[in-house]
Design a protein around this motif. Structure first.
Motif, PDB file in Angstrom:
ATOM      1  N   VAL A   1     -12.015  15.382  -0.402  1.00  0.00           N
ATOM      2  CA  VAL A   1     -11.073  16.488  -0.596  1.00  0.00           C
ATOM      3  C   VAL A   1      -9.839  16.286   0.280  1.00  0.00           C
ATOM      4  O   VAL A   1      -8.699  16.434  -0.172  1.00  0.00           O
ATOM      5  N   GLN A   2     -10.059  15.930   1.546  1.00  0.00           N
ATOM      6  CA  GLN A   2      -8.924  15.758   2.449  1.00  0.00           C
ATOM      7  C   GLN A   2      -8.037  14.585   2.034  1.00  0.00           C
ATOM      8  O   GLN A   2      -6.808  14.682   2.104  1.00  0.00           O
TER       9      GLN A   2
ATOM     10  N   VAL B   1      -5.977  15.733  -0.965  1.00  0.00           N
ATOM     11  CA  VAL B   1      -4.876  16.619  -0.544  1.00  0.00           C
ATOM     12  C   VAL B   1      -3.777  15.798   0.116  1.00  0.00           C
ATOM     13  O   VAL B   1      -2.585  15.987  -0.155  1.00  0.00           O
ATOM     14  N   TRP B   2      -4.140  14.856   0.961  1.00  0.00           N
ATOM     15  CA  TRP B   2      -3.161  14.005   1.628  1.00  0.00           C
ATOM     16  C   TRP B   2      -2.350  13.203   0.608  1.00  0.00           C
ATOM     17  O   TRP B   2      -1.126  13.105   0.724  1.00  0.00           O
TER      18      TRP B   2
ATOM     19  N   MET C   1      -1.736  13.985  -2.478  1.00  0.00           N
ATOM     20  CA  MET C   1      -0.828  14.902  -3.186  1.00  0.00           C
ATOM     21  C   MET C   1       0.384  15.214  -2.308  1.00  0.00           C
ATOM     22  O   MET C   1       1.509  15.291  -2.807  1.00  0.00           O
ATOM     23  N   ILE C   2       0.173  15.393  -1.009  1.00  0.00           N
ATOM     24  CA  ILE C   2       1.291  15.647  -0.097  1.00  0.00           C
ATOM     25  C   ILE C   2       2.230  14.448  -0.086  1.00  0.00           C
ATOM     26  O   ILE C   2       3.457  14.598  -0.144  1.00  0.00           O
TER      27      ILE C   2
ATOM     28  N   TRP D   1      -6.563  13.107   8.042  1.00  0.00           N
ATOM     29  CA  TRP D   1      -7.909  13.075   7.484  1.00  0.00           C
ATOM     30  C   TRP D   1      -8.800  12.049   8.187  1.00  0.00           C
ATOM     31  O   TRP D   1     -10.015  12.085   8.043  1.00  0.00           O
TER      32      TRP D   1
END
Length: 147
Positions: free
Chosen positions: A96-97, A100-101, A103-104, A116
């Motif tokens: 998940v992390q 998200v990273w 996507m950022i 992460w």
């Protein structure tokens, strides 16, 4: 064996430690346990032979545990289950992390810090310690040192 096969085998051992294949050394140690129980009067000759038959067909650590069930000290431990749960939570959190990273980085237009890595490294250390404890406990259990 390729790197991906090794990683897959490691992941299976972490998520399902009771499905780890049994070695000949583990079979010999378990056979010694059955002998000690028989000579100590805990089981009869017939029960010992039945357990040896199960032992001969045991493919995994779970099968080995079934062959030794009921002998003094053969109670199941919680460490393998705890290892499975902690590994699953750790892998989920890491995935998940990292997602998200990514996507950022992709939508934010620039490189972001690798925050992460804390989860990967610290969580990996926790999983490693749990694996070491579970493996040590299992080896002591097979050797008959846990009474």
């Amino acid at each position: 064996m390729s790197g991906s096969e090794n990683a897959g085998m490691l992941l299976r051992r972490l998520l399902s430690p009771e499905r780890t294949p049994v070695t000949q050394a583990e079979r010999r140690a378990a056979d010694g346990w059955i002998d000690r129980a028989k000579f100590g009067g805990k089981i009869t000759e017939g029960q010992a032979e039945e357990r040896r038959a199960r032992l001969a067909t045991a493919k995994t650590r779970a099968d080995l545990r079934v062959a030794l069930t009921g002998l003094p000290g053969a109670e199941a431990t919680t460490l393998p289950r705890l290892l499975s749960v902690v590994t699953l939570v750790w892998l989920g959190a890491c995935l998940v992390q990292i997602a998200v990273w990514l996507m950022i980085v992709l939508f934010g237009g620039g490189f972001a810090e690798l925050w992460w890595l804390w989860t990967v490294v610290v969580g990996g250390a926790v999983v490693g310690v749990l694996w070491s404890l579970a493996e040590g406990q299992y080896r002591a259990w097979v050797a008959g040192d846990l009474r």
